[in-house]
Design a protein around this motif. Structure first.
Motif, PDB file in Angstrom:
ATOM      1  N   MET A 172      17.450  92.553 -24.360  1.00  0.00           N
ATOM      2  CA  MET A 172      18.661  93.144 -24.975  1.00  0.00           C
ATOM      3  C   MET A 172      17.727  94.293 -26.216  1.00  0.00           C
ATOM      4  O   MET A 172      17.287  95.004 -26.449  1.00  0.00           O
ATOM      5  N   LYS A 173      19.035  94.973 -26.067  1.00  0.00           N
ATOM      6  CA  LYS A 173      19.349  96.479 -27.361  1.00  0.00           C
ATOM      7  C   LYS A 173      19.944  95.997 -28.280  1.00  0.00           C
ATOM      8  O   LYS A 173      21.078  95.356 -28.807  1.00  0.00           O
ATOM      9  N   ILE A 174      19.320  96.687 -29.525  1.00  0.00           N
ATOM     10  CA  ILE A 174      19.868  95.636 -31.211  1.00  0.00           C
ATOM     11  C   ILE A 174      19.313  97.078 -31.373  1.00  0.00           C
ATOM     12  O   ILE A 174      18.563  98.237 -31.624  1.00  0.00           O
ATOM     13  N   PHE A 175      20.583  96.885 -32.425  1.00  0.00           N
ATOM     14  CA  PHE A 175      20.582  98.980 -33.576  1.00  0.00           C
ATOM     15  C   PHE A 175      20.359  98.342 -34.817  1.00  0.00           C
ATOM     16  O   PHE A 175      20.601  96.637 -35.215  1.00  0.00           O
ATOM     17  N   SER A 190      24.135 103.991 -33.976  1.00  0.00           N
ATOM     18  CA  SER A 190      24.562 103.105 -33.573  1.00  0.00           C
ATOM     19  C   SER A 190      25.345 103.794 -32.187  1.00  0.00           C
ATOM     20  O   SER A 190      26.150 103.286 -31.278  1.00  0.00           O
ATOM     21  N   SER A 191      25.577 105.058 -32.145  1.00  0.00           N
ATOM     22  CA  SER A 191      26.272 105.417 -31.016  1.00  0.00           C
ATOM     23  C   SER A 191      25.906 105.364 -30.084  1.00  0.00           C
ATOM     24  O   SER A 191      26.555 105.202 -28.351  1.00  0.00           O
ATOM     25  N   PHE A 192      24.443 104.312 -29.819  1.00  0.00           N
ATOM     26  CA  PHE A 192      23.881 104.533 -28.687  1.00  0.00           C
ATOM     27  C   PHE A 192      24.241 102.429 -27.739  1.00  0.00           C
ATOM     28  O   PHE A 192      24.599 102.033 -28.816  1.00  0.00           O
ATOM     29  N   PRO A 193      24.228 102.505 -26.773  1.00  0.00           N
ATOM     30  CA  PRO A 193      25.066 101.801 -26.296  1.00  0.00           C
ATOM     31  C   PRO A 193      23.174 100.065 -26.692  1.00  0.00           C
ATOM     32  O   PRO A 193      22.916 100.494 -26.597  1.00  0.00           O
ATOM     33  N   HIS A 194      24.316  99.363 -27.638  1.00  0.00           N
ATOM     34  CA  HIS A 194      23.259  98.473 -28.155  1.00  0.00           C
ATOM     35  C   HIS A 194      24.624  96.777 -27.457  1.00  0.00           C
ATOM     36  O   HIS A 194      25.583  96.908 -27.693  1.00  0.00           O
ATOM     37  N   ASP A 195      23.589  95.595 -27.511  1.00  0.00           N
ATOM     38  CA  ASP A 195      24.261  94.588 -27.685  1.00  0.00           C
ATOM     39  C   ASP A 195      25.009  93.751 -29.156  1.00  0.00           C
ATOM     40  O   ASP A 195      25.034  93.297 -28.944  1.00  0.00           O
ATOM     41  N   VAL A 196      23.559  93.925 -29.719  1.00  0.00           N
ATOM     42  CA  VAL A 196      23.669  93.699 -31.510  1.00  0.00           C
ATOM     43  C   VAL A 196      23.984  93.913 -32.636  1.00  0.00           C
ATOM     44  O   VAL A 196      22.607  95.490 -32.262  1.00  0.00           O
ATOM     45  N   SER A 197      23.854  94.214 -33.379  1.00  0.00           N
ATOM     46  CA  SER A 197      23.937  95.233 -34.019  1.00  0.00           C
ATOM     47  C   SER A 197      23.797  94.532 -35.384  1.00  0.00           C
ATOM     48  O   SER A 197      24.194  93.281 -35.415  1.00  0.00           O
ATOM     49  N   LEU A 198      22.490  94.921 -36.159  1.00  0.00           N
ATOM     50  CA  LEU A 198      22.048  94.586 -37.800  1.00  0.00           C
ATOM     51  C   LEU A 198      22.607  94.840 -38.403  1.00  0.00           C
ATOM     52  O   LEU A 198      22.242  95.634 -38.795  1.00  0.00           O
ATOM     53  N   HIS A 199      22.704  93.780 -39.578  1.00  0.00           N
ATOM     54  CA  HIS A 199      23.352  94.554 -40.974  1.00  0.00           C
ATOM     55  C   HIS A 199      22.456  93.804 -42.037  1.00  0.00           C
ATOM     56  O   HIS A 199      22.718  93.168 -42.283  1.00  0.00           O
ATOM     57  N   GLU A 219      28.398 100.679 -39.452  1.00  0.00           N
ATOM     58  CA  GLU A 219      28.262 101.436 -37.959  1.00  0.00           C
ATOM     59  C   GLU A 219      27.108 100.530 -36.915  1.00  0.00           C
ATOM     60  O   GLU A 219      26.244  99.846 -37.422  1.00  0.00           O
ATOM     61  N   GLY A 220      28.011 100.142 -36.073  1.00  0.00           N
ATOM     62  CA  GLY A 220      27.173  99.486 -35.417  1.00  0.00           C
ATOM     63  C   GLY A 220      27.843  98.199 -34.573  1.00  0.00           C
ATOM     64  O   GLY A 220      28.912  98.212 -35.256  1.00  0.00           O
ATOM     65  N   GLY A 221      27.461  98.273 -33.232  1.00  0.00           N
ATOM     66  CA  GLY A 221      29.053  96.907 -32.397  1.00  0.00           C
ATOM     67  C   GLY A 221      28.365  96.339 -31.373  1.00  0.00           C
ATOM     68  O   GLY A 221      26.908  95.649 -31.876  1.00  0.00           O
ATOM     69  N   GLY A 222      28.727  95.597 -30.392  1.00  0.00           N
ATOM     70  CA  GLY A 222      28.087  94.507 -30.052  1.00  0.00           C
ATOM     71  C   GLY A 222      28.562  93.504 -30.798  1.00  0.00           C
ATOM     72  O   GLY A 222      28.965  93.059 -31.302  1.00  0.00           O
ATOM     73  N   LYS A 223      27.696  92.234 -30.605  1.00  0.00           N
ATOM     74  CA  LYS A 223      27.986  90.825 -31.410  1.00  0.00           C
ATOM     75  C   LYS A 223      27.029  91.156 -32.764  1.00  0.00           C
ATOM     76  O   LYS A 223      25.718  92.236 -32.710  1.00  0.00           O
ATOM     77  N   ARG A 224      27.803  91.475 -34.195  1.00  0.00           N
ATOM     78  CA  ARG A 224      27.586  91.794 -35.463  1.00  0.00           C
ATOM     79  C   ARG A 224      26.487  90.567 -36.602  1.00  0.00           C
ATOM     80  O   ARG A 224      27.048  89.599 -36.605  1.00  0.00           O
ATOM     81  N   ASP A 257      29.790  88.203 -36.762  1.00  0.00           N
ATOM     82  CA  ASP A 257      29.944  87.334 -35.350  1.00  0.00           C
ATOM     83  C   ASP A 257      28.779  85.981 -36.061  1.00  0.00           C
ATOM     84  O   ASP A 257      28.717  85.271 -35.494  1.00  0.00           O
ATOM     85  N   GLY A 258      27.781  85.737 -36.972  1.00  0.00           N
ATOM     86  CA  GLY A 258      26.817  85.356 -37.452  1.00  0.00           C
ATOM     87  C   GLY A 258      26.452  85.757 -38.877  1.00  0.00           C
ATOM     88  O   GLY A 258      26.307  87.250 -39.088  1.00  0.00           O
ATOM     89  N   VAL A 259      25.739  84.934 -39.346  1.00  0.00           N
ATOM     90  CA  VAL A 259      25.276  85.660 -40.612  1.00  0.00           C
ATOM     91  C   VAL A 259      23.646  84.727 -41.092  1.00  0.00           C
ATOM     92  O   VAL A 259      23.074  83.628 -40.233  1.00  0.00           O
ATOM     93  N   ILE A 260      23.305  85.537 -41.448  1.00  0.00           N
ATOM     94  CA  ILE A 260      21.408  85.443 -41.908  1.00  0.00           C
ATOM     95  C   ILE A 260      21.165  85.139 -43.618  1.00  0.00           C
ATOM     96  O   ILE A 260      21.969  85.716 -43.960  1.00  0.00           O
ATOM     97  N   TYR A 261      21.158  83.624 -44.167  1.00  0.00           N
ATOM     98  CA  TYR A 261      20.635  83.912 -45.134  1.00  0.00           C
ATOM     99  C   TYR A 261      19.333  83.445 -45.863  1.00  0.00           C
ATOM    100  O   TYR A 261      18.784  83.667 -44.907  1.00  0.00           O
ATOM    101  N   GLN A 262      19.005  84.346 -47.053  1.00  0.00           N
ATOM    102  CA  GLN A 262      17.110  84.590 -47.422  1.00  0.00           C
ATOM    103  C   GLN A 262      16.821  82.966 -48.026  1.00  0.00           C
ATOM    104  O   GLN A 262      15.888  83.057 -47.694  1.00  0.00           O
TER     105      GLN A 262
END
Length: 258
Positions: A1-4, A37-46, A52-57, A87-92
């Motif tokens: 898996m590729k991650i940004f 973010s312009s490189f191919p990836h499956d998931v981006s973490l924000h 910027e960033g694609g895949g599953k965000r 697409d998914g959310v993480i809380y602290q």
């Protein structure tokens, strides 16, 4: 898996340290990181808002505005927009999620709670600094009024511990105290270290018997996580997300706030 994941070369904030440590951990787990973010990836973490960033965000939220003296809706506008598009959310922390649910809206998709982290192994290679007092305490932060510097120092004085000293690390220019008030805070038993790097802070942490943290409604403070990983018992107040990590780590949660 590729991650940004946005990585910083020389991080200076909790957000920057978090991203870099997370990136290192993901690499050790066998995932691939892409630098742009312009490189191919499956998931981006924000962090906080979608950029910027694609895949599953996947969006990591914190810092939601809940101050009734402010325009809460306007202050949280970008976070609300990001939450709805994620697409998914993480809380602290549980506290963090409760605030987000109330002021941003309840996310209907996949969510989880992941506290901030640090590397305990880092402190194994740190040599404790030699201090003159027997009972030393420390507090560090990116100081702002709600971090309650004055109260931390006042609590230390009230405790009146024999042969003790309190060390304060960090820039105090945004602490909410005037230069004159700051000058009055320090003495032979309350010493300001100023801004110091992680290695020097680590040497103080390993020489102290306690870490004081009384911040009002913090979500999951990185400074407290560092103290826990350094093996220093944390003394905290009882509001926000801080008690969620202090209690289980063997620290002391003081019931001083409503």
């Amino acid at each position: 898996m590729k991650i940004f994941l946005p990585i910083q070369q020389n991080p200076t904030t909790g957000k920057g340290f978090f991203c870099n440590r997370l990136g290192k951990a993901l690499l050790e787990m066998g995932y691939q990181l892409v630098e742009k973010s312009s490189f191919p990836h499956d998931v981006s973490l924000h962090i906080i808002t979608l950029r910027e960033g694609g895949g599953k965000r996947v969006l990591r939220l914190n810092g939601v505005c809940h101050n009734s003296a402010m325009n809460i809706k306007a202050s949280n506008k970008e976070m609300i927009k990001s939450l709805r598009a994620a697409d998914g959310v993480i809380y602290q922390s549980v506290f963090d999620k409760s605030l987000c649910d109330k002021y941003l809206g309840v996310f209907e998709g996949l969510t989880c709670i992941i506290p901030n982290g640090a590397d305990p192994g880092f402190y194994q290679g740190i040599t404790p600094i030699e201090l003159k007092n027997e009972n030393n305490f420390i507090s560090s932060a990116r100081w702002r009024p709600h971090k309650r510097l004055r109260d931390i120092i006042g609590a230390f004085h009230t405790a009146n511990i024999e042969d003790s000293c309190l060390y304060i690390a960090g820039d105090l220019s945004t602490s909410g105290l005037s230069p004159k008030e700051i000058q009055k805070c320090f003495s032979s038993t309350v010493i300001h270290l100023g801004r110091i790097d992680q290695n020097i802070l680590g040497s103080y942490l390993k020489s102290c018997k306690g870490y004081l943290y009384l911040c009002w409604l913090d979500h999951c403070p990185n400074a407290v996580v560092e103290a826990i990983c350094a093996g220093v018992p944390v003394i905290s107040n009882n509001v926000g997300g801080t008690p969620e990590i202090v209690g289980p780590s063997g620290g002391f949660v003081c019931s001083i706030d409503k």
